[in-house]
Enzyme design. Structure first.
Site, short mmCIF file in Angstrom:
data_model
loop_
_atom_site.label_atom_id
_atom_site.label_comp_id
_atom_site.label_asym_id
_atom_site.label_seq_id
_atom_site.Cartn_x
_atom_site.Cartn_y
_atom_site.Cartn_z
N HIS A 182 -7.53 -3.14 10.22
CA HIS A 182 -7.26 -3.08 8.78
C HIS A 182 -6.05 -3.91 8.41
O HIS A 182 -5.18 -4.20 9.23
CB HIS A 182 -7.14 -1.62 8.29
N ASN A 205 -7.43 -0.73 14.00
CA ASN A 205 -8.87 -0.88 13.72
C ASN A 205 -9.14 -2.19 12.97
O ASN A 205 -10.23 -2.37 12.43
CB ASN A 205 -9.36 0.31 12.89
N GLU A 261 -9.74 -0.79 4.86
CA GLU A 261 -10.27 -0.25 6.10
C GLU A 261 -11.60 -0.91 6.47
O GLU A 261 -12.21 -1.58 5.62
CB GLU A 261 -10.48 1.27 5.93
N ASP A 303 0.84 -1.20 0.00
CA ASP A 303 0.00 0.00 0.00
C ASP A 303 0.87 1.25 0.00
O ASP A 303 2.08 1.17 0.21
CB ASP A 303 -0.97 0.00 1.19
P1 PGA Z 1 2.33 -0.92 12.49
O1 PGA Z 1 1.19 -0.78 11.38
O2 PGA Z 1 3.15 -2.10 12.11
O3 PGA Z 1 3.10 0.38 12.39
O4 PGA Z 1 1.64 -1.08 13.81
C1 PGA Z 1 0.39 -1.85 11.07
C2 PGA Z 1 -0.71 -1.43 10.14
O5 PGA Z 1 -1.33 -0.37 10.36
O6 PGA Z 1 -0.99 -2.16 9.20
#
Ligand code: PGA
Length: 243
Positions: free
Chosen positions: A138, A136, A143, A67
């Site tokens: 995702h 959340n 999302e 992404d």
């Molecule tokens: P993080 O992000 O590894 O920085 O916790 C994970 C994500 O939001 O997919």
């Protein structure tokens, strides 16, 4: 789905590195997707160490980016591309031609999604995808509420993502949209790995692994994947109920 609880973040990172290497080894030209974010940092380090000790040959690997932020400079601070370049692609001498990334500065996001999907059609499906978990639920920028049949698409960022993601930037940043592989792309990966670390993720881990499968918790939509391992450190696994 298999759940592997590791005593520490370091052990988690090491096990995931070994998992990727084992799964790519027999393949002629593996296509690998490794998320950005904080969680894979230990994994990048494990891969760099093996590469520097000449015990890892990735010359035949191809990479696809999971992404990217939309409307930010591609190589700006906090961009997914910059994180991959700094932590993985440059240290491992990955040839640019072997990498497919989203252009977050594109004027035509639909064409950009199409370009990434064409790459997947040529070189996919993904052989090993390593993804992280948002606060959340995702995965990538899929999302809460995302249609699981979507492939690469533009996503309106959830308020939790906008807020939590400020950690990637030194100054507060206006974030509104992302461009991401879809759940349909991820579900087609031959090997799927979710990595989660830390106390702060314990609640969402418990929800994603134990609550009903729902569009509102996108990671639950991966649970029935037939070759899926969730690697947790003991802090992230803290609220799981014994089976
Ligand atoms: P993080 O992000 O590894 O920085 O916790 C994970 C994500 O939001 O997919």
């Amino acid at each position: 789905m298999e759940i592997s609880v590791c005593d520490s973040y370091k052990i988690l990172s090491k096990r995931v590195a070994i998992d990727i290497i084992q799964h790519t080894q027999p393949l002629e030209e593996p296509l690998v997707c490794i998320a950005t974010g904080e969680t894979p940092k230990g994994l990048y380090k494990e891969l760099r160490e093996r590469y520097n000790q000449n015990s890892l040959d990735i010359s035949n690997w191809r990479f696809i980016e999971l992404d990217e932020w939309l409307d930010l400079e591609n190589d700006c601070e906090g961009s997914c591309l910059r994180r991959l370049n700094q932590n993985l692609f440059k240290p491992l001498n990955v040839n640019e031609e072997k990498v497919c990334c989203f252009d977050g500065k594109t004027n035509n996001p639909d064409d950009e999604c199409q370009r990434v999907e064409s790459f997947l059609q040529s070189y996919g499906p993904i052989d090993v995808a390593v993804i992280g978990l948002g606060m959340n639920g995702h995965v990538g920028f899929n999302e809460p509420g995302t249609d699981p049949s979507l492939r690469s698409h533009v996503s309106e960022l959830d308020s939790v993502t906008k807020q939590v993601s400020q950690k990637y930037f030194s100054k507060s940043k206006q974030l509104s949209k992302g461009i991401t592989l879809g759940l349909a792309d991820l579900r087609e990966a031959k090997r799927l790995i979710l990595i989660v670390s830390g106390h702060k993720k314990a609640t969402i881990v418990q929800q994603v692994l134990e609550e009903k499968i729902s569009k509102n918790l996108p990671a639950t939509l991966l649970r029935d994947h037939l070759n899926f391992t969730v690697y947790l450190d003991s802090d992230a696994a803290n609220l799981l109920h014994p089976i």
